[in-house]
Design a protein around this motif. Structure first.
Motif, PDB file in Angstrom:
ATOM      1  N   SER A 139       1.802  -6.650   8.375  1.00 10.74           N
ATOM      2  CA  SER A 139       2.043  -6.755   6.942  1.00 10.74           C
ATOM      3  C   SER A 139       1.438  -5.546   6.250  1.00 10.74           C
ATOM      4  O   SER A 139       0.258  -5.235   6.443  1.00 10.74           O
ATOM      5  CB  SER A 139       1.400  -8.039   6.410  1.00 10.74           C
ATOM      6  N   ILE A 140       2.242  -4.881   5.463  1.00 12.66           N
ATOM      7  CA  ILE A 140       1.758  -3.755   4.669  1.00 12.66           C
ATOM      8  C   ILE A 140       1.736  -4.247   3.220  1.00 12.66           C
ATOM      9  O   ILE A 140       2.770  -4.514   2.627  1.00 12.66           O
ATOM     10  CB  ILE A 140       2.664  -2.526   4.825  1.00 12.66           C
ATOM     11  N   LEU A 141       0.532  -4.364   2.685  1.00  9.82           N
ATOM     12  CA  LEU A 141       0.365  -4.968   1.365  1.00  9.82           C
ATOM     13  C   LEU A 141       0.138  -3.948   0.256  1.00  9.82           C
ATOM     14  O   LEU A 141      -0.057  -4.324  -0.896  1.00  9.82           O
ATOM     15  CB  LEU A 141      -0.798  -5.962   1.411  1.00  9.82           C
ATOM     16  N   ASP A 142       0.207  -2.690   0.566  1.00 12.02           N
ATOM     17  CA  ASP A 142       0.050  -1.640  -0.436  1.00 12.02           C
ATOM     18  C   ASP A 142       1.368  -1.510  -1.200  1.00 12.02           C
ATOM     19  O   ASP A 142       2.420  -1.259  -0.599  1.00 12.02           O
ATOM     20  CB  ASP A 142      -0.313  -0.332   0.261  1.00 12.02           C
ATOM     21  N   CYS A 143       1.344  -1.677  -2.502  1.00  9.99           N
ATOM     22  CA  CYS A 143       2.578  -1.649  -3.292  1.00  9.99           C
ATOM     23  C   CYS A 143       3.303  -0.305  -3.197  1.00  9.99           C
ATOM     24  O   CYS A 143       4.519  -0.244  -3.370  1.00  9.99           O
ATOM     25  CB  CYS A 143       2.300  -2.016  -4.742  1.00  9.99           C
ATOM     26  N   SER A 162       6.345  -0.110  -0.742  1.00 12.61           N
ATOM     27  CA  SER A 162       7.672  -0.620  -1.082  1.00 12.61           C
ATOM     28  C   SER A 162       8.394   0.299  -2.064  1.00 12.61           C
ATOM     29  O   SER A 162       9.546   0.060  -2.393  1.00 12.61           O
ATOM     30  CB  SER A 162       7.562  -2.015  -1.677  1.00 12.61           C
ATOM     31  N   GLU A 163       7.722   1.310  -2.496  1.00 14.68           N
ATOM     32  CA  GLU A 163       8.335   2.219  -3.463  1.00 14.68           C
ATOM     33  C   GLU A 163       8.410   3.623  -2.891  1.00 14.68           C
ATOM     34  O   GLU A 163       9.349   3.974  -2.183  1.00 14.68           O
ATOM     35  CB  GLU A 163       7.517   2.215  -4.752  1.00 14.68           C
ATOM     36  N   ARG A 164       7.388   4.370  -3.142  1.00 17.83           N
ATOM     37  CA  ARG A 164       7.383   5.802  -2.874  1.00 17.83           C
ATOM     38  C   ARG A 164       7.425   6.163  -1.396  1.00 17.83           C
ATOM     39  O   ARG A 164       8.095   7.119  -1.000  1.00 17.83           O
ATOM     40  CB  ARG A 164       6.130   6.379  -3.519  1.00 17.83           C
ATOM     41  N   ASN A 222      10.514   4.853   2.961  1.00 20.40           N
ATOM     42  CA  ASN A 222      11.362   5.543   3.949  1.00 20.40           C
ATOM     43  C   ASN A 222      10.532   6.284   4.988  1.00 20.40           C
ATOM     44  O   ASN A 222      10.882   6.299   6.175  1.00 20.40           O
ATOM     45  CB  ASN A 222      12.328   6.495   3.250  1.00 20.40           C
ATOM     46  N   ASP A 223       9.428   6.906   4.569  1.00 20.46           N
ATOM     47  CA  ASP A 223       8.554   7.601   5.517  1.00 20.46           C
ATOM     48  C   ASP A 223       7.920   6.621   6.497  1.00 20.46           C
ATOM     49  O   ASP A 223       7.824   6.901   7.698  1.00 20.46           O
ATOM     50  CB  ASP A 223       7.449   8.361   4.782  1.00 20.46           C
ATOM     51  N   ILE A 224       7.487   5.491   5.994  1.00 25.53           N
ATOM     52  CA  ILE A 224       6.864   4.476   6.848  1.00 25.53           C
ATOM     53  C   ILE A 224       7.868   3.939   7.856  1.00 25.53           C
ATOM     54  O   ILE A 224       7.589   3.880   9.057  1.00 25.53           O
ATOM     55  CB  ILE A 224       6.284   3.329   6.001  1.00 25.53           C
ATOM     56  N   LEU A 225       9.051   3.574   7.400  1.00 27.89           N
ATOM     57  CA  LEU A 225      10.063   3.022   8.314  1.00 27.89           C
ATOM     58  C   LEU A 225      10.504   4.055   9.355  1.00 27.89           C
ATOM     59  O   LEU A 225      10.753   3.711  10.505  1.00 27.89           O
ATOM     60  CB  LEU A 225      11.260   2.506   7.525  1.00 27.89           C
ATOM     61  N   ALA A 226      10.563   5.317   8.975  1.00 28.65           N
ATOM     62  CA  ALA A 226      10.949   6.367   9.927  1.00 28.65           C
ATOM     63  C   ALA A 226       9.890   6.570  11.002  1.00 28.65           C
ATOM     64  O   ALA A 226      10.203   6.978  12.118  1.00 28.65           O
ATOM     65  CB  ALA A 226      11.211   7.672   9.181  1.00 28.65           C
ATOM     66  N   ALA A 227       8.631   6.273  10.688  1.00 32.57           N
ATOM     67  CA  ALA A 227       7.537   6.478  11.636  1.00 32.57           C
ATOM     68  C   ALA A 227       7.393   5.335  12.634  1.00 32.57           C
ATOM     69  O   ALA A 227       6.711   5.481  13.644  1.00 32.57           O
ATOM     70  CB  ALA A 227       6.223   6.656  10.887  1.00 32.57           C
ATOM     71  N   LEU A 228       8.036   4.211  12.366  1.00 31.64           N
ATOM     72  CA  LEU A 228       7.871   3.020  13.205  1.00 31.64           C
ATOM     73  C   LEU A 228       9.076   2.826  14.117  1.00 31.64           C
ATOM     74  O   LEU A 228      10.176   3.288  13.819  1.00 31.64           O
ATOM     75  CB  LEU A 228       7.710   1.786  12.312  1.00 31.64           C
ATOM     76  N   PRO A 229       8.880   2.102  15.228  1.00 33.74           N
ATOM     77  CA  PRO A 229      10.028   1.768  16.075  1.00 33.74           C
ATOM     78  C   PRO A 229      10.955   0.813  15.321  1.00 33.74           C
ATOM     79  O   PRO A 229      10.554   0.181  14.345  1.00 33.74           O
ATOM     80  CB  PRO A 229       9.395   1.081  17.289  1.00 33.74           C
ATOM     81  N   ASP A 230      12.195   0.711  15.778  1.00 34.79           N
ATOM     82  CA  ASP A 230      13.131  -0.225  15.156  1.00 34.79           C
ATOM     83  C   ASP A 230      12.610  -1.637  15.306  1.00 34.79           C
ATOM     84  O   ASP A 230      12.259  -2.064  16.413  1.00 34.79           O
ATOM     85  CB  ASP A 230      14.521  -0.119  15.800  1.00 34.79           C
ATOM     86  N   PRO A 251      12.566  -5.717  12.923  1.00 36.34           N
ATOM     87  CA  PRO A 251      12.951  -6.407  11.693  1.00 36.34           C
ATOM     88  C   PRO A 251      11.956  -6.098  10.573  1.00 36.34           C
ATOM     89  O   PRO A 251      10.755  -6.006  10.801  1.00 36.34           O
ATOM     90  CB  PRO A 251      12.896  -7.889  12.064  1.00 36.34           C
ATOM     91  N   VAL A 252      12.470  -5.937   9.377  1.00 33.94           N
ATOM     92  CA  VAL A 252      11.646  -5.690   8.190  1.00 33.94           C
ATOM     93  C   VAL A 252      12.087  -6.674   7.121  1.00 33.94           C
ATOM     94  O   VAL A 252      13.278  -6.881   6.916  1.00 33.94           O
ATOM     95  CB  VAL A 252      11.830  -4.244   7.681  1.00 33.94           C
ATOM     96  N   THR A 253      11.110  -7.281   6.453  1.00 36.46           N
ATOM     97  CA  THR A 253      11.444  -8.240   5.410  1.00 36.46           C
ATOM     98  C   THR A 253      10.399  -8.217   4.312  1.00 36.46           C
ATOM     99  O   THR A 253       9.275  -7.768   4.526  1.00 36.46           O
ATOM    100  CB  THR A 253      11.564  -9.675   5.981  1.00 36.46           C
ATOM    101  N   ASP A 254      10.772  -8.707   3.169  1.00 37.73           N
ATOM    102  CA  ASP A 254       9.807  -8.923   2.099  1.00 37.73           C
ATOM    103  C   ASP A 254       9.751 -10.412   1.753  1.00 37.73           C
ATOM    104  O   ASP A 254       9.272 -10.802   0.702  1.00 37.73           O
ATOM    105  CB  ASP A 254      10.138  -8.079   0.863  1.00 37.73           C
ATOM    106  N   ASN A 255      10.233 -11.235   2.677  1.00 34.18           N
ATOM    107  CA  ASN A 255      10.305 -12.679   2.482  1.00 34.18           C
ATOM    108  C   ASN A 255       9.393 -13.378   3.497  1.00 34.18           C
ATOM    109  O   ASN A 255       9.641 -13.316   4.703  1.00 34.18           O
ATOM    110  CB  ASN A 255      11.756 -13.132   2.647  1.00 34.18           C
ATOM    111  N   ILE A 256       8.362 -14.062   3.019  1.00 33.99           N
ATOM    112  CA  ILE A 256       7.398 -14.712   3.916  1.00 33.99           C
ATOM    113  C   ILE A 256       8.052 -15.792   4.783  1.00 33.99           C
ATOM    114  O   ILE A 256       7.630 -16.016   5.919  1.00 33.99           O
ATOM    115  CB  ILE A 256       6.192 -15.275   3.115  1.00 33.99           C
ATOM    116  N   GLU A 257       9.103 -16.427   4.294  1.00 33.37           N
ATOM    117  CA  GLU A 257       9.787 -17.432   5.107  1.00 33.37           C
ATOM    118  C   GLU A 257      10.410 -16.813   6.354  1.00 33.37           C
ATOM    119  O   GLU A 257      10.457 -17.429   7.409  1.00 33.37           O
ATOM    120  CB  GLU A 257      10.856 -18.175   4.281  1.00 33.37           C
TER     121      GLU A 257
END
Length: 70
Positions: A23-27, A30-32, A35-43, A45-51
């Motif tokens: 979980s990345i909780l730094d606001c 989700s903004e700035r 894209n850099d974070i997602l590019a640095a990680l392996p493929d 699932p990504v979600t913003d829904n706790i369910e």
């Protein structure tokens, strides 16, 4: 920050049978920097829904994992 994040991801999934949720909780993530974070990680699932997190964990762990052993 991205290097440390990659290291933590690697520690969470050492074997194919491992299951983890990060979980990345730094606001700013989700903004700035999203894209850099997602590019640095392996493929993965990504979600913003706790369910969605609960559904993921329940689909990867046996029911006995959720039973209190006391």
């Amino acid at each position: 920050m991205l290097m440390k994040l990659r290291q933590w991801i690697g520690r969470g999934i050492r074997r194919e049978t491992d299951t983890c949720v990060f979980s990345i909780l730094d606001c700013r993530a989700s903004e700035r920097y999203k894209n850099d974070i997602l590019a640095a990680l392996p493929d993965m699932p990504v979600t913003d829904n706790i369910e969605d997190v609960g559904i993921f964990i329940r689909s990867h762990k046996p029911e006995s994992y959720f039973v209190d052993s006391e």
